[in-house]
Design a protein around this motif. Structure first.
Motif, mmCIF file in Angstrom:
data_model
loop_
_atom_site.group_PDB
_atom_site.id
_atom_site.type_symbol
_atom_site.label_atom_id
_atom_site.label_comp_id
_atom_site.label_asym_id
_atom_site.label_seq_id
_atom_site.Cartn_x
_atom_site.Cartn_y
_atom_site.Cartn_z
ATOM 1 N N ALA A 184 0.832 -1.200 0.000
ATOM 2 C CA ALA A 184 0.000 0.000 0.000
ATOM 3 C C ALA A 184 0.871 1.256 0.000
ATOM 4 C CB ALA A 184 -0.908 0.000 1.229
ATOM 5 N N PRO A 185 0.371 2.343 -0.572
ATOM 6 C CA PRO A 185 1.112 3.617 -0.532
ATOM 7 C C PRO A 185 1.336 4.068 0.913
ATOM 8 C CG PRO A 185 -0.661 3.717 -2.149
ATOM 9 C CD PRO A 185 -0.865 2.450 -1.376
ATOM 10 N N LEU A 186 2.487 4.697 1.148
ATOM 11 C CA LEU A 186 2.883 5.119 2.488
ATOM 12 C C LEU A 186 3.278 6.587 2.466
ATOM 13 C CD1 LEU A 186 3.752 4.402 5.440
ATOM 14 C CD2 LEU A 186 5.995 3.792 4.500
ATOM 15 N N LEU A 187 2.631 7.385 3.310
ATOM 16 C CA LEU A 187 2.966 8.806 3.459
ATOM 17 C C LEU A 187 3.562 9.023 4.846
ATOM 18 C CD1 LEU A 187 2.868 11.815 2.592
ATOM 19 C CD2 LEU A 187 0.556 11.891 3.583
ATOM 20 N N LEU A 188 4.734 9.650 4.895
ATOM 21 C CA LEU A 188 5.409 9.949 6.151
ATOM 22 C C LEU A 188 5.432 11.458 6.344
ATOM 23 C CD1 LEU A 188 8.453 7.532 5.675
ATOM 24 C CD2 LEU A 188 6.306 7.075 6.876
ATOM 25 N N VAL A 189 4.836 11.922 7.426
ATOM 26 C CA VAL A 189 4.758 13.353 7.721
ATOM 27 C C VAL A 189 5.490 13.622 9.031
ATOM 28 C CG1 VAL A 189 3.228 15.313 8.137
ATOM 29 C CG2 VAL A 189 2.510 13.475 6.589
ATOM 30 N N ARG A 190 6.346 14.623 9.034
ATOM 31 C CA ARG A 190 7.027 15.013 10.270
ATOM 32 C C ARG A 190 7.315 16.504 10.260
ATOM 33 N NH1 ARG A 190 12.483 15.969 9.535
ATOM 34 N NH2 ARG A 190 13.362 15.191 7.580
ATOM 35 N N GLY A 191 7.286 17.095 11.440
ATOM 36 C CA GLY A 191 7.746 18.460 11.593
ATOM 37 C C GLY A 191 9.260 18.483 11.657
ATOM 38 N N ASP A 192 9.865 19.495 11.079
ATOM 39 C CA ASP A 192 11.331 19.531 11.059
ATOM 40 C C ASP A 192 11.929 19.785 12.439
ATOM 41 O OD1 ASP A 192 10.602 22.194 11.314
ATOM 42 O OD2 ASP A 192 12.031 22.942 9.838
ATOM 43 N N HIS A 222 5.634 18.318 16.907
ATOM 44 C CA HIS A 222 5.222 16.919 16.884
ATOM 45 C C HIS A 222 3.852 16.734 16.228
ATOM 46 C CE1 HIS A 222 5.097 12.763 17.894
ATOM 47 N NE2 HIS A 222 4.232 12.880 18.889
ATOM 48 N N ASP A 223 2.854 17.490 16.665
ATOM 49 C CA ASP A 223 1.482 17.277 16.191
ATOM 50 C C ASP A 223 1.116 18.244 15.067
ATOM 51 O OD1 ASP A 223 1.602 19.444 17.870
ATOM 52 O OD2 ASP A 223 -0.214 18.962 18.992
ATOM 53 N N VAL A 224 1.832 18.123 13.949
ATOM 54 C CA VAL A 224 1.643 19.080 12.855
ATOM 55 C C VAL A 224 0.272 18.965 12.193
ATOM 56 C CG1 VAL A 224 4.068 19.449 12.324
ATOM 57 C CG2 VAL A 224 2.870 17.491 11.310
#
Length: 245
Positions: A184-192, A222-224
């Protein structure tokens, strides 16, 4: 076996299901509130409270930990009917990764926000602020909000929630090699500026999946999905819409 999870639902009944998993000390609505209006336009959004949070009681004699939460998430996805789109923040995303490592067929897509894959010193420093007495002293307004959030479980339930979630749920490392089976497609989101997610951990995740992409939110903590919602919102919708075909 875990008790059924209290869940809030938004969006058209016949739309593709999307399960949004909250992080530590939160609930589904609490951690995804600023994304729900957009997501619910085209998805049936599920906002479950994980066991011991919000309106979902903690089962008697259960042993809290990463495996326990992963079992709860796996059971929830099976009840909906896979494959399912899943978005997970922090602790909820960590549980989703454990499920994906052993049951990749359950996922239509997986979006992660602020998720660590292994223990590191930044996690200890982050969890230290969740000592109930410290939080009540240094952030009293936050303590009052958490008390209201978890009041359905009891007057002092918020303290129990903080004690459990700060005890090291994410110390269990994710089996990254097993994630190579996740198609499945994977999206990784993080604040710098997120102390919870080392850059290298997301880089290692991306090497395991040919269908991964990453969003780095400048000046993000953390909680962008909450604090930088206007940036995360269109990226998350675009990712889901492309994944849904």
């Amino acid at each position: 076996m875990a008790s059924p999870l209290h869940t809030e639902l938004e969006g058209p009944v016949d739309a593709p299901p999307l399960v949004c998993l909250h992080g530590g000390i939160g609930t589904g609505r609490y951690h995804w509130s600023r994304q729900v209006p957009s997501l619910a336009e085209h998805y049936r959004v599920h906002l479950p409270d994980l066991p011991g949070h919000g309106h979902s009681p903690f089962p008697a004699r259960a042993e809290y930990g990463a495996g326990f939460l992963a079992d709860a998430v796996e059971g929830y996805l099976e009840r909906i009917g896979p494959p399912v789109h899943v978005a997970g923040f922090s602790m909820g995303g960590h549980a989703a990764l454990h499920v994906a490592a052993r049951r990749p067929e359950l996922f239509a897509s997986l979006a992660l926000v602020g998720v660590a894959t292994a223990h590191h010193p930044g996690l200890d420093e982050w969890r230290a602020r969740f000592d109930p007495d410290r939080l009540a002293t240094e952030w009293p307004a936050w303590a009052r909000a958490l008390a209201r959030l978890h009041a359905p479980l009891g007057d002092e339930a918020w303290r129990e929630v903080l004690d459990r979630d700060s005890s090291g749920v994410t110390h269990a490392e994710v089996d990254l090699d097993a994630l190579e089976k996740l198609a499945a497609p994977l999206l990784l989101v993080r604040g710098d500026r997120d102390p919870v997610v080392p850059v290298q951990q997301y880089a290692e995740l991306r090497t395991r999946s040919p269908f991964s992409e990453e969003l780095v939110v400048n000046y993000g903590g953390h909680d962008v999905q909450l604090t930088r919602a206007e940036i995360v919102r269109p990226a998350l919708r675009d990712f889901l819409d492309r994944s849904a075909g």
